[in-house]
Design a protein around this motif. Sequence first.
Motif, mmCIF file in Angstrom:
data_model
loop_
_atom_site.group_PDB
_atom_site.id
_atom_site.type_symbol
_atom_site.label_atom_id
_atom_site.label_comp_id
_atom_site.label_asym_id
_atom_site.label_seq_id
_atom_site.Cartn_x
_atom_site.Cartn_y
_atom_site.Cartn_z
ATOM 1 N N LEU A 31 28.067 -20.253 -10.573
ATOM 2 C CA LEU A 31 27.899 -19.630 -9.257
ATOM 3 C C LEU A 31 27.293 -18.240 -9.394
ATOM 4 O O LEU A 31 26.409 -17.857 -8.615
ATOM 5 N N ILE A 32 27.742 -17.475 -10.381
ATOM 6 C CA ILE A 32 27.167 -16.151 -10.622
ATOM 7 C C ILE A 32 25.681 -16.279 -10.922
ATOM 8 O O ILE A 32 24.850 -15.536 -10.367
ATOM 9 N N ASP A 33 25.318 -17.238 -11.769
ATOM 10 C CA ASP A 33 23.910 -17.458 -12.104
ATOM 11 C C ASP A 33 23.106 -17.823 -10.863
ATOM 12 O O ASP A 33 21.978 -17.345 -10.676
ATOM 13 N N ALA A 34 23.671 -18.680 -10.017
ATOM 14 C CA ALA A 34 22.972 -19.101 -8.802
ATOM 15 C C ALA A 34 22.735 -17.918 -7.866
ATOM 16 O O ALA A 34 21.639 -17.763 -7.308
ATOM 17 N N ILE A 35 23.751 -17.070 -7.701
ATOM 18 C CA ILE A 35 23.626 -15.905 -6.822
ATOM 19 C C ILE A 35 22.573 -14.936 -7.357
ATOM 20 O O ILE A 35 21.709 -14.461 -6.611
ATOM 21 N N ILE A 36 22.620 -14.638 -8.649
ATOM 22 C CA ILE A 36 21.660 -13.710 -9.247
ATOM 23 C C ILE A 36 20.240 -14.263 -9.134
ATOM 24 O O ILE A 36 19.310 -13.561 -8.711
ATOM 25 N N ALA A 37 20.053 -15.530 -9.508
ATOM 26 C CA ALA A 37 18.713 -16.136 -9.473
ATOM 27 C C ALA A 37 18.128 -16.147 -8.073
ATOM 28 O O ALA A 37 16.924 -15.964 -7.897
ATOM 29 N N SER A 152 25.587 -28.346 -8.485
ATOM 30 C CA SER A 152 25.090 -28.668 -7.152
ATOM 31 C C SER A 152 25.891 -27.943 -6.071
ATOM 32 O O SER A 152 25.331 -27.412 -5.111
ATOM 33 N N GLU A 153 27.203 -27.902 -6.242
ATOM 34 C CA GLU A 153 28.071 -27.229 -5.271
ATOM 35 C C GLU A 153 27.841 -25.721 -5.286
ATOM 36 O O GLU A 153 27.823 -25.066 -4.230
ATOM 37 N N ALA A 154 27.644 -25.156 -6.468
ATOM 38 C CA ALA A 154 27.357 -23.716 -6.578
ATOM 39 C C ALA A 154 26.049 -23.378 -5.879
ATOM 40 O O ALA A 154 25.940 -22.350 -5.193
ATOM 41 N N ALA A 155 25.047 -24.238 -6.032
ATOM 42 C CA ALA A 155 23.759 -24.009 -5.384
ATOM 43 C C ALA A 155 23.875 -24.103 -3.872
ATOM 44 O O ALA A 155 23.254 -23.326 -3.135
ATOM 45 N N LEU A 184 18.308 -24.287 -6.614
ATOM 46 C CA LEU A 184 18.171 -24.948 -7.913
ATOM 47 C C LEU A 184 16.819 -24.651 -8.551
ATOM 48 O O LEU A 184 16.721 -24.416 -9.759
ATOM 49 N N GLU A 185 15.769 -24.645 -7.740
ATOM 50 C CA GLU A 185 14.431 -24.330 -8.251
ATOM 51 C C GLU A 185 14.372 -22.897 -8.770
ATOM 52 O O GLU A 185 13.761 -22.622 -9.816
ATOM 53 N N LEU A 186 15.014 -21.974 -8.054
ATOM 54 C CA LEU A 186 15.042 -20.580 -8.502
ATOM 55 C C LEU A 186 15.850 -20.434 -9.788
ATOM 56 O O LEU A 186 15.489 -19.655 -10.671
ATOM 57 N N LEU A 199 17.057 -31.646 -11.609
ATOM 58 C CA LEU A 199 16.823 -32.957 -11.011
ATOM 59 C C LEU A 199 18.129 -33.722 -10.820
ATOM 60 O O LEU A 199 18.335 -34.362 -9.778
ATOM 61 N N ILE A 200 19.022 -33.633 -11.792
ATOM 62 C CA ILE A 200 20.321 -34.306 -11.675
ATOM 63 C C ILE A 200 21.128 -33.699 -10.542
ATOM 64 O O ILE A 200 21.705 -34.405 -9.703
ATOM 65 N N ALA A 201 21.168 -32.366 -10.484
ATOM 66 C CA ALA A 201 21.956 -31.674 -9.452
ATOM 67 C C ALA A 201 21.399 -31.927 -8.054
ATOM 68 O O ALA A 201 22.146 -32.012 -7.077
ATOM 69 N N SER A 202 20.088 -32.071 -7.942
ATOM 70 C CA SER A 202 19.474 -32.271 -6.629
ATOM 71 C C SER A 202 19.773 -33.651 -6.052
ATOM 72 O O SER A 202 19.555 -33.894 -4.868
ATOM 73 N N LYS A 203 20.273 -34.555 -6.906
ATOM 74 C CA LYS A 203 20.618 -35.897 -6.442
ATOM 75 C C LYS A 203 22.092 -36.036 -6.081
ATOM 76 O O LYS A 203 22.541 -37.095 -5.667
#
Length: 203
Positions: A31-37, A152-155, A184-186, A199-203
């Motif tokens: 989640l931290i990575d997702a927020i920063i990205a 996926s949930e973090a994104a 996810l792309e970011l 790709l796995i997370a987007s599904k």
Amino acid sequence: TILYDIDGEVIIKIGTEIRQKVSYDELPQVLIDAIIATEDARFFQHNGFDLPRFLRASSGQVLGDSYAGGGSTLSMQLSKNMFTSTTTSGFEGIVRKFTDIYVSVFELEKHYTKYEIIEFYANSNYLGSGAYGVEQASQTYFGKNVKDINLSEAALLTGLFNAPGALDPNHNPEGAETRRNVVLELMERHGYITKEERLIASK
């Protein structure tokens, strides 16, 4: 406020903002990575104000580039949400933006660590469906503690910071999914995940 019965079971949560705060240590790295990205890729390199990003976003907005993004750092967003206002246009918007820069550089970043700022940010935002903060949002959408969420949930949670009302997955699942995929792309672009993981997370 949370009311419990004699056995320690929750009876009801009451208040204008339903929120469960978590510490930085309770936030999952994904989640931290997702927020920063997504929100501030150079968060650990700047002092609260990212001049190159600010200039790039400002020039992009003047030229009508819808992909220019915002020029606000995490600290500036925290300032806007907690101390100033959400006014974005006219003279008031300009004053607010420079006030946010001042608060970010000379107040938040001088008195708090980067980790504390992420903690404040994760706990302070409204994330749709009556949930404030990532712990309450995780409970609301996934029925689990935020420490247990997957990529996926973090994104998806991170995507809600952008527009919680419009992207609430309970009311706009398609919009929430689209925004999740942008996150996810970011994350892939900034090296936090691989293409296969995306790709796995987007599904």
